[in-house]
Motif scaffolding. Structure first.
Motif, mmCIF file in Angstrom:
data_model
loop_
_atom_site.group_PDB
_atom_site.id
_atom_site.type_symbol
_atom_site.label_atom_id
_atom_site.label_comp_id
_atom_site.label_asym_id
_atom_site.label_seq_id
_atom_site.Cartn_x
_atom_site.Cartn_y
_atom_site.Cartn_z
ATOM 1 N N ARG A 244 -1.113 10.978 25.859
ATOM 2 C CA ARG A 244 0.014 10.068 25.803
ATOM 3 C C ARG A 244 -0.549 8.753 25.560
ATOM 4 N NH1 ARG A 244 3.668 11.790 30.832
ATOM 5 N NH2 ARG A 244 4.350 9.707 30.250
ATOM 6 N N THR A 245 -1.948 8.540 25.528
ATOM 7 C CA THR A 245 -2.391 6.999 25.710
ATOM 8 C C THR A 245 -3.448 6.979 24.597
ATOM 9 O OG1 THR A 245 -2.231 7.055 28.149
ATOM 10 C CG2 THR A 245 -3.550 5.524 27.216
ATOM 11 N N PRO A 246 -3.063 6.109 23.610
ATOM 12 C CA PRO A 246 -4.122 5.941 22.301
ATOM 13 C C PRO A 246 -5.179 5.033 23.081
ATOM 14 C CG PRO A 246 -1.632 5.271 21.767
ATOM 15 C CD PRO A 246 -1.785 5.580 23.179
ATOM 16 N N THR A 247 -6.457 5.315 22.497
ATOM 17 C CA THR A 247 -7.750 4.761 22.642
ATOM 18 C C THR A 247 -8.489 4.287 21.276
ATOM 19 O OG1 THR A 247 -9.641 4.582 24.302
ATOM 20 C CG2 THR A 247 -8.970 6.838 23.196
ATOM 21 N N GLY A 248 -8.917 3.032 21.380
ATOM 22 C CA GLY A 248 -9.522 2.857 20.362
ATOM 23 C C GLY A 248 -8.665 2.441 19.146
ATOM 24 N N PRO A 249 -9.216 1.873 17.958
ATOM 25 C CA PRO A 249 -8.530 1.816 16.898
ATOM 26 C C PRO A 249 -8.292 2.914 16.112
ATOM 27 C CG PRO A 249 -10.862 1.450 16.262
ATOM 28 C CD PRO A 249 -10.892 1.661 17.966
ATOM 29 N N ARG A 250 -7.129 3.001 15.248
ATOM 30 C CA ARG A 250 -6.843 4.149 14.466
ATOM 31 C C ARG A 250 -7.953 4.257 13.066
ATOM 32 N NH1 ARG A 250 -1.288 3.070 11.156
ATOM 33 N NH2 ARG A 250 -1.746 1.074 10.197
ATOM 34 N N ILE A 251 -8.009 5.297 12.707
ATOM 35 C CA ILE A 251 -8.819 5.408 11.402
ATOM 36 C C ILE A 251 -8.217 5.973 10.287
ATOM 37 C CG2 ILE A 251 -10.904 6.509 10.478
ATOM 38 C CD1 ILE A 251 -12.267 6.399 13.187
ATOM 39 N N GLU A 252 -8.326 5.329 9.136
ATOM 40 C CA GLU A 252 -7.571 5.802 7.776
ATOM 41 C C GLU A 252 -8.369 7.113 7.253
ATOM 42 O OE1 GLU A 252 -6.913 4.505 3.302
ATOM 43 O OE2 GLU A 252 -6.430 3.013 4.765
ATOM 44 N N LEU A 253 -7.769 8.191 6.999
ATOM 45 C CA LEU A 253 -8.614 9.247 6.678
ATOM 46 C C LEU A 253 -8.361 9.529 4.942
ATOM 47 C CD1 LEU A 253 -7.638 11.915 9.522
ATOM 48 C CD2 LEU A 253 -9.675 10.248 9.393
ATOM 49 N N LEU A 254 -7.355 9.371 4.444
ATOM 50 C CA LEU A 254 -7.087 9.385 3.011
ATOM 51 C C LEU A 254 -5.770 8.591 2.590
ATOM 52 C CD1 LEU A 254 -4.789 11.504 2.493
ATOM 53 C CD2 LEU A 254 -6.845 13.101 2.727
ATOM 54 N N PRO B 50 0.960 -1.188 0.034
ATOM 55 C CA PRO B 50 -0.057 -0.142 0.170
ATOM 56 C C PRO B 50 0.950 1.494 0.147
ATOM 57 C CG PRO B 50 -0.699 -1.393 1.792
ATOM 58 C CD PRO B 50 0.538 -2.104 1.183
ATOM 59 N N PRO B 51 0.462 2.355 -0.850
ATOM 60 C CA PRO B 51 1.194 3.544 -0.705
ATOM 61 C C PRO B 51 0.809 4.210 0.662
ATOM 62 C CG PRO B 51 -0.943 3.684 -1.703
ATOM 63 C CD PRO B 51 -0.847 2.373 -1.597
ATOM 64 N N ALA B 52 1.633 5.397 0.782
ATOM 65 C CA ALA B 52 1.503 6.172 2.169
ATOM 66 C C ALA B 52 0.030 6.610 2.444
ATOM 67 C CB ALA B 52 2.204 7.519 1.959
ATOM 68 N N ALA B 53 -0.543 6.559 3.908
ATOM 69 C CA ALA B 53 -1.649 7.023 4.121
ATOM 70 C C ALA B 53 -1.653 8.082 5.320
ATOM 71 C CB ALA B 53 -2.365 5.871 4.378
ATOM 72 N N ILE B 54 -2.665 8.594 5.521
ATOM 73 C CA ILE B 54 -2.866 9.649 6.876
ATOM 74 C C ILE B 54 -3.907 8.802 7.669
ATOM 75 C CG2 ILE B 54 -3.747 11.864 7.639
ATOM 76 C CD1 ILE B 54 -2.354 12.998 5.333
ATOM 77 N N TRP B 55 -3.516 8.895 8.943
ATOM 78 C CA TRP B 55 -4.730 8.262 10.025
ATOM 79 C C TRP B 55 -4.859 9.098 11.415
ATOM 80 C CZ3 TRP B 55 -5.605 2.991 9.114
ATOM 81 C CH2 TRP B 55 -4.590 2.453 8.077
ATOM 82 N N SER B 56 -5.980 8.862 11.750
ATOM 83 C CA SER B 56 -6.337 9.605 13.059
ATOM 84 C C SER B 56 -6.381 8.522 13.981
ATOM 85 C CB SER B 56 -7.515 10.220 12.715
ATOM 86 O OG SER B 56 -8.406 10.774 14.071
ATOM 87 N N GLN B 57 -5.860 8.761 15.248
ATOM 88 C CA GLN B 57 -5.773 8.107 16.399
ATOM 89 C C GLN B 57 -6.257 8.761 17.669
ATOM 90 O OE1 GLN B 57 -4.836 4.458 17.191
ATOM 91 N NE2 GLN B 57 -6.127 5.358 18.895
ATOM 92 N N LYS B 58 -7.258 8.459 18.093
ATOM 93 C CA LYS B 58 -7.850 8.986 19.600
ATOM 94 C C LYS B 58 -7.272 8.822 20.553
ATOM 95 C CE LYS B 58 -12.218 10.215 21.935
ATOM 96 N NZ LYS B 58 -13.699 9.648 21.909
ATOM 97 N N LEU B 59 -6.814 9.759 21.426
ATOM 98 C CA LEU B 59 -5.988 9.808 22.624
ATOM 99 C C LEU B 59 -7.056 9.855 23.727
ATOM 100 C CD1 LEU B 59 -3.047 11.973 21.309
ATOM 101 C CD2 LEU B 59 -3.040 9.631 21.202
ATOM 102 N N LEU B 60 -6.421 9.668 24.896
ATOM 103 C CA LEU B 60 -7.223 9.972 26.259
ATOM 104 C C LEU B 60 -6.724 11.432 26.512
ATOM 105 C CD1 LEU B 60 -6.517 6.874 28.326
ATOM 106 C CD2 LEU B 60 -8.568 7.318 27.023
ATOM 107 N N PRO B 61 -7.184 11.961 27.512
ATOM 108 C CA PRO B 61 -6.839 13.453 27.797
ATOM 109 C C PRO B 61 -5.530 13.564 28.126
ATOM 110 C CG PRO B 61 -9.071 12.774 28.926
ATOM 111 C CD PRO B 61 -8.629 11.460 28.327
#
Length: 313
Positions: A192-202, A178-189
Motif C-alpha cells: 500500500r506504499t509506493p517507494t521510489g520512482p515509477r518506470i515506464e515499461l512500454l 503522449p499516448p497511453a503507457a504501461i508503468w511499474s511502481q515498486k511497493l513496500l511489503p
C-alpha cells in the motif's frame, strides 16, 4: 520491425523468432468459462480452487466467480467489494480488479475508480482477511493518481522471486500529448506504499495499437520477463493481446511483431480478445459475446513457455 529501444543484435534475432503467429487450428478453440458479462478478469489460484474477479457489472461493484479447477465449472458468487471508497464516485464503476496476498496472509484488492467529483480514474486498494472478501477500502485517497496522466487504470501486481512487490498500471494518455503507457511502481511489503520512482515499461507507439496499451500482466520465465498487454480500443474487433519481452522487469521491453491473441488469429471464435491474465498454465481473457457490444465473456486457452516464449494450445 519497429523497436522503441536500440538493442543488441542478439535481442533482435530473438525477437524476430517470436513474430510468426501460429494458425488458429494450432491454437485450438478457446474454452468459454462464463457466458455472461465478466470483463477484465483477474484469476487467483488457492488451495481450495480458483477465483476470478472482474470489472463492475450492473449494480455489482467487483463481481467474483469460483471454480474447483481451471476449466470449471465457474459460477459467479457475489460482490467482493464491501463499500465504495470515500474518494470515489459511487456510480462510476470499478475497473480491472487485481487480488494479491501479502506475507502475513492479508489479501489486497486493487481497482480503478472515478474520483469524485471530477471523474478522472485513479487506482485504489482494499483489504480483506479472505480471498473472496469482503474487501474494505483502505485510505482516504487513491493509491495511484498521477497528475498529467489523464487517468490511471488497470492495476496488476507482480511479486518477484526475491519477494519484491510491484504494481503495474496504465496511464490513459490524452488526445493531445503522449499516448497511453504501461508503468511499474515498486511497493513496500505492505502493498500500500509506493517507494521510489515509477518506470515506464512500454508505450502505445505502433499504428495497430491506436494509441492504446493497457491491461498489463507479467510472467517471469527462466531468463525473461514477458509483459502481456491489450491494445487498440476495447469496443473494436481490432482489440488484441500482444506481448513484449525483457531481460529485467525494468526493461527494455521489446514488442513481438504480431499479436498473441486477436479476432483473426482465433478464427473469429472470440471477438476482441483482451484483458488477459496468465495463471497456472492457462491464459484467461474476455471477448464480446453474441456479435454485439453489450457483454464480454470469460475465455481460456492453455499456454506454455518453451524457450521462454509464449505458446498457445
Amino acid at each position: 520491425m519497429k523497436f522503441k529501444h536500440r538493442l543488441l543484435a542478439l535481442a533482435v534475432v530473438i525477437t524476430m523468432s517470436l513474430t510468426t503467429a501460429p494458425p488458429a487450428s494450432a491454437i485450438g478453440i478457446p474454452r468459454l468459462l462464463l457466458g455472461q458479462d465478466f470483463p477484465d478478469p483477474d484469476i487467483v489460484k488457492t488451495d481450495s480452487g480458483y477465483l476470478a474477479f472482474s470489472t463492475s457489472t450492473g449494480a455489482v461493484k467487483v463481481p467474483y466467480a469460483t471454480a474447483p479447477g481451471p476449466e470449471g465449472p465457474w459460477r459467479v458468487a457475489g460482490d467482493a467489494l464491501a463499500a465504495v471508497p470515500k474518494w470515489a464516485k459511487p456510480d462510476g464503476g470499478f475497473w480491472a480488479p487485481d487480488v494479491t496476498r501479502l506475507s502475513d496472509g492479508t489479501f489486497l484488492l486493487y481497482f480503478s475508480a472515478a474520483v469524485a467529483p471530477g471523474g478522472e480514474m485513479c487506482i485504489g486498494v482494499a483489504t480483506a482477511s479472505k480471498v473472496e472478501g469482503p474487501y474494505t477500502p483502505a485510505g482516504e485517497s487513491p493509491l495511484i493518481c498521477v497528475p498529467g496522466d489523464s487517468g490511471d487504470i488497470d492495476p496488476q501486481t507482480f511479486v518477484d522471486s526475491d519477494g519484491s512487490r510491484y504494481l503495474l498500471y496504465k496511464s490513459d494518455g490524452a488526445a493531445v500529448g503522449p499516448p497511453a503507457a504501461i508503468w511499474s511502481q515498486k511497493l513496500l511489503p505492505d502493498g500500500r506504499t509506493p517507494t521510489g520512482p515509477r518506470i515506464e515499461l512500454l508505450r502505445a507507439d505502433l499504428n495497430s495499437e491506436k494509441a492504446v496499451v493497457e491491461a498489463p500482466a507479467v510472467v517471469k520465465t527462466a531468463s525473461r520477463f514477458l509483459l502481456f498487454y491489450s491494445a487498440d480500443t476495447f469496443q473494436s474487433s481490432g482489440y488484441h493481446t500482444g506481448y513484449a519481452s525483457a531481460p529485467a522487469l525494468n526493461g527494455p521491453f521489446v514488442k513481438a511483431d504480431t499479436p498473441l491473441l486477436s479476432t483473426d488469429l482465433l478464427g473469429g471464435k472470440v471477438d476482441a480478445p483482451g484483458g488477459a491474465d496468465v495463471v497456472d498454465g492457462h491464459i484467461y481473457f474476455h471477448g464480446w459475446l453474441g456479435g454485439g457490444r453489450t457483454a464480454r465473456g470469460l475465455f481460456q486457452l492453455p499456454i506454455s513457455f518453451p524457450n521462454d516464449l509464449p505458446q498457445l494450445g
